[in-house]
Design a protein around this motif. Structure first.
Motif, PDB file in Angstrom:
ATOM      1  N   TYR A  17       0.760  -0.669  -0.128  1.00 17.55           N
ATOM      2  CA  TYR A  17       0.159   0.167  -0.025  1.00 17.55           C
ATOM      3  C   TYR A  17       0.928   1.495   0.054  1.00 17.55           C
ATOM      4  N   HIS A 205      -9.950  -3.820   1.253  1.00 19.57           N
ATOM      5  CA  HIS A 205      -8.868  -2.836   2.490  1.00 19.57           C
ATOM      6  C   HIS A 205      -8.606  -1.167   1.396  1.00 19.57           C
ATOM      7  N   GLU A 206      -9.242  -1.438   0.295  1.00 16.42           N
ATOM      8  CA  GLU A 206      -9.344  -0.625  -0.663  1.00 16.42           C
ATOM      9  C   GLU A 206     -10.792   0.388  -0.720  1.00 16.42           C
ATOM     10  N   HIS A 209     -11.212   2.040   3.080  1.00 18.46           N
ATOM     11  CA  HIS A 209     -10.522   3.376   3.015  1.00 18.46           C
ATOM     12  C   HIS A 209     -12.358   4.475   1.798  1.00 18.46           C
ATOM     13  N   HIS A 216      -4.252   3.889   8.488  1.00 19.03           N
ATOM     14  CA  HIS A 216      -3.776   2.532   8.434  1.00 19.03           C
ATOM     15  C   HIS A 216      -3.724   2.070  10.220  1.00 19.03           C
TER      16      HIS A 216
END
Ligand code: ZN
Length: 260
Positions: A17, A205-206, A209, A216
């Protein structure tokens, strides 16, 4: 029309990342664009707290598990909080034809991983796929994220980081509703060619966000852990606790803009 650019390199982000680039811009449907750091902040709505989304309010969180809210960043308009549900998601899909080629199958696997990640987060915040890209709140592209470049202030040299696997950017705009609301649109890019497990880990994960977890976790078992892991952990209690704390904060997003 992009106006304000804001680049932040997360201190501890590395490997997978590496270098989450934040691209923020604010533009208005009518009139002149304004920068987020605004010459004219008075047209922006004051920050307020939205009601907790019912999908989060009905949970009984395990507070003992803790959270990583202290790692979450606010933006020039407050926390990234959605207030209209379901959140509309557009994703790239392979062209509709009967194709047994390897590249078509890989595209299908990519799409299946994205749909799985959407289903996983849908438990916590309602998400719905839309076929019209213009309606999307979150756009998920099967694209290699562009390499960001930055100039080292000490040497004046341009640094080119290692290739990114995935990236999420946000952009602010005013809706065409009456009254217009300050809103955001997220663009997620996930590189093709990853294994199905890695694609699922990256998109989970994205999407975290894009749903507001702009930071994080230092704990490997969390989806928002800062680095790539071999495993693809499911959404953790700590991820959910963090999401709930974010949605209890004030934001300028989702509130009416003053008419100029
Ligand atoms: Zn990240």
């Amino acid at each position: 029309m992009q106006v304000g650019w804001l680049s932040k390199r997360l201190k501890r982000a590395r490997n997978f990342y590496l270098g989450l680039v934040v691209v923020a811009s604010l533009f208005f449907a009518i009139g002149n664009p304004l920068s987020v750091t605004a010459e004219n902040p008075s047209s922006l709505p004051p920050p307020k707290v939205h009601p907790l989304p019912p999908s989060l309010a009905k949970l009984s969180p395990d507070l003992k598990a803790g959270d990583y809210f202290d790692q979450i960043q606010s933006t020039p308009v407050g926390y990234l909080i959605w207030s209209e549900f379901p959140i509309k998601v557009y994703l790239d899909r392979p062209p509709e034809k009967d194709d047994s080629s390897a590249s078509y199958r890989r595209f299908q696997q990519w799409t299946e991983a994205v749909l799985q990640a959407i289903a996983d987060w849908n438990v916590y915040l309602p998400l719905r796929e839309v076929k019209d890209i213009q309606q999307a709140d979150i756009l998920i592209q099967r694209l290699e994220p562009p390499l960001g470049r930055k100039i080292d202030p000490a040497t004046g040299r341009i640094e080119i980081p290692r290739a990114r696997t995935a990236q999420t950017r946000y952009q602010f705009y005013s809706t065409k509703t009456d009254p217009p609301l300050l809103s955001t649109r997220m663009t997620i890019q996930i590189k093709p060619g990853l294994s199905p497990t890695a694609t699922l880990a990256a998109i989970r994960h994205e999407l975290g966000h894009a749903l507001g977890i702009w930071g994080h976790s230092p704990v490997e078992a969390d989806v928002l852990f800062y680095s790539q892991t071999k495993k693809s952990p499911p959404i953790s209690t700590r991820d959910v606790n963090t999401l709930i704390r974010i949605y209890q904060q004030s934001t300028q997003l989702g509130w009416p803009l003053a008419k100029s």
